[in-house]
Design an enzyme around this catalytic site. Structure first.
Site, PDB file in Angstrom:
ATOM      1  CG  ASP A   1      -0.473  -0.416   2.658  1.00 10.09           C
ATOM      2  OD1 ASP A   1       0.850  -0.453   2.741  1.00 10.09           O
ATOM      3  OD2 ASP A   1      -1.048  -0.937   3.600  1.00 10.09           O
TER       4      ASP A   1
ATOM      5  CG  ASN B   1      -8.368  -1.552  12.318  1.00 17.23           C
ATOM      6  OD1 ASN B   1      -7.933  -2.498  12.038  1.00 17.23           O
ATOM      7  ND2 ASN B   1      -8.717  -0.734  12.000  1.00 17.23           N
TER       8      ASN B   1
ATOM      9  CG  HIS C   1      -5.974  -2.121   9.459  1.00 17.47           C
ATOM     10  ND1 HIS C   1      -5.824  -0.673   9.528  1.00 17.47           N
ATOM     11  CD2 HIS C   1      -4.415  -2.630   9.300  1.00 17.47           C
ATOM     12  CE1 HIS C   1      -4.258  -0.527  10.107  1.00 17.47           C
ATOM     13  NE2 HIS C   1      -3.689  -1.947  10.445  1.00 17.47           N
TER      14      HIS C   1
ATOM     15  CD  GLU D   1      -8.245   1.114   8.039  1.00 18.82           C
ATOM     16  OE1 GLU D   1      -8.477  -0.210   8.160  1.00 18.82           O
ATOM     17  OE2 GLU D   1      -7.524   2.513   8.227  1.00 18.82           O
TER      18      GLU D   1
END
Ligand code: PGA
Length: 259
Positions: free
Chosen positions: A67, A141, A143, A148
């Site tokens: 990314d 979380n 991800h 996400e």
């Protein structure tokens, strides 16, 4: 899925670097999927050591990063381009022509260009015969990359909006000012990651324990994107004791095959 629990960060890093180096030795033209963040730093340090001291050869290796923030030029110290050169590429003999990191400079207002760019990125992965090993960190979380919670589990490389949580987490790299954290990123999708022949997920520290528990023992859900690795044919999770501390099952310290 293979869960490997190592004592601490150093041991986790060395084990992950060992797995990567095996692929590099066995297949000198392999394609490696790489990750940024604080977790892989130790892995990269160890790979650099192996290159310098043991002659681990990256000259024919192709790389694809997961990314990149949209809006940051490669020269920006918080761009993932900058990170990769600073922490790995400048210290090994990788051929720059074989390095791929999603561009942070595609104009966010020109959505068709972004789509075209993302398709090109996927095509490049296809042209080299796919990714042999994808290294992953994991967010608190759950991800992976910038996928996400709520991300489509089949998606390929595309633009994503970052959650407030992730922007707040990452604001530590932007003078603790969330307003400076980009709002968008280009990221490989979970589908791209699942296409890799081997997925290697690493995690360290207490703050990752909840995410690791959900990833390994929870239901497969888009709310915990990393849980999708349960579906991968060849996934290895290397975590330290703190990151593994919430796992119910008493895993062996060295290696446990969970199937
Ligand atoms: P970290 O980030 O390695 O800096 O903890 C991981 C991630 O958010 O994917």
């Amino acid at each position: 899925m293979l869960v490997v629990i190592k004592k601490g960060y150093e041991e986790m890093s060395k084990e992950a670097a060992r797995v990567i180096s095996e692929i590099v030795r066995e297949k000198p033209t392999a394609a490696l999927g790489l990750a940024t963040g604080s977790t892989p730093l130790g892995v990269y340090r160890e790979l650099i050591r192996m290159h310098k001291e043991e002659g681990l050869d990256f000259s024919k290796i192709t790389t694809f990063n997961l990314d990149e923030y949209l809006g940051l030029p490669p020269s920006h110290p918080q761009s993932y381009h900058y990170f990769m050169y600073e922490n790995l590429f400048n210290h090994i003999n990788v051929n720059e022509r074989f390095v791929h990191i999603p561009s942070g400079m595609v104009d966010v207002n020109e959505i068709h260009r972004i789509h075209k760019y993302c398709d090109w990125y996927e095509d490049r992965i296809g042209e080299v015969g796919g990714i042999d090993l994808q290294l992953l960190g994991i967010g608190k979380n759950g991800h992976i990359g910038f996928n996400e919670p709520g991300s489509s589990l089949g998606a390929l490389t595309r633009i994503k909006t970052l959650t407030e949580n992730t922007r707040a987490d990452n604001s530590r790299f932007f003078d603790n000012d969330i307003r400076k954290v980009p709002k968008y990123a280009i990221t490989m999708g979970i589908g791209t990651i699942m296409n890799a022949r081997l997925v290697l997920l690493i995690a360290s520290g207490k703050t990752k324990a909840g995410a690791i528990k959900k990833t390994v023992e929870g239901p497969i859900t888009a709310q915990v994107p990393a849980s999708m690795v349960q579906m991968h044919r060849k996934a290895i999770l290397i975590v330290d004791e703190e990151a593994g501390s919430k796992l119910d099952v008493h895993y062996e310290r060295i290696v446990t095959d969970l199937n």
